[in-house]
Design an enzyme around this catalytic site. Sequence first.
Site, short mmCIF file in Angstrom:
data_model
loop_
_atom_site.label_atom_id
_atom_site.label_comp_id
_atom_site.label_asym_id
_atom_site.label_seq_id
_atom_site.Cartn_x
_atom_site.Cartn_y
_atom_site.Cartn_z
N ASP A 165 40.56 52.14 37.12
CA ASP A 165 39.17 51.73 37.02
C ASP A 165 38.62 51.86 38.46
O ASP A 165 39.40 51.88 39.40
CB ASP A 165 39.11 50.28 36.52
CG ASP A 165 37.72 49.69 36.61
OD1 ASP A 165 36.76 50.38 36.23
OD2 ASP A 165 37.59 48.54 37.07
N ASP A 168 35.26 50.19 40.24
CA ASP A 168 34.77 48.96 40.90
C ASP A 168 35.72 47.79 40.66
O ASP A 168 36.03 47.46 39.52
CB ASP A 168 33.36 48.62 40.39
CG ASP A 168 32.37 49.73 40.72
OD1 ASP A 168 32.25 50.10 41.89
OD2 ASP A 168 31.73 50.23 39.78
#
Length: 179
Positions: free
Chosen positions: A7, A9
């Site tokens: 992922d 952020d």
Amino acid sequence: MKAIFFDRDGVVNRDFGYVYQQEDFIFMDGIFELLDFFKKQNYLLILVTNQSGIGMGYYTEEDFLTLNEFMQNEIKKKLGFNFDRIYFCPHHPDDNCLCRKPKPGMIQKATKDYKINLAQSILIGDRIRDVQAAQYGGIKYKILLQGSEVEQTDIPISNLYKVQTLKQIPDLIVNEFYK
Ligand SMILES: [Zn+2]
């Protein structure tokens, strides 16, 4: 081919909410060492990121792509390589697209594009929806980087490991996944 799905952020960079500018893109502690670890173990490095800020009009797709280039350049300067591929969902949460995590669209696309062996693959995320997407997409191992927020999952998630920092991940993999 085995892959590590990241992922963005909250895993690659600090999550300040809808990050789209270079000055707000602060790499997480330990991310370079972690990318290096996976590269040396011959994982394909893939980024899967929800970017609903585009669908909501907070920033443009071009802003996102410009920031990608910055991120990729910075990683390359440090390590001599960078992410093999970046998949993103630009849609608004209400669009009901098939790519926004927890839906597995981006993972399914990557799996097809690179003939990924999901039984040897891993996802690292900081939100429940990341590991849910991994579960739906068939990725065997899920690592949840735990922040302050406690989120509940409405589906059972197999092979879920929780860590507090990125630095804990290599030991986890060597001791748990390869034993
Ligand atoms: Zn989407």
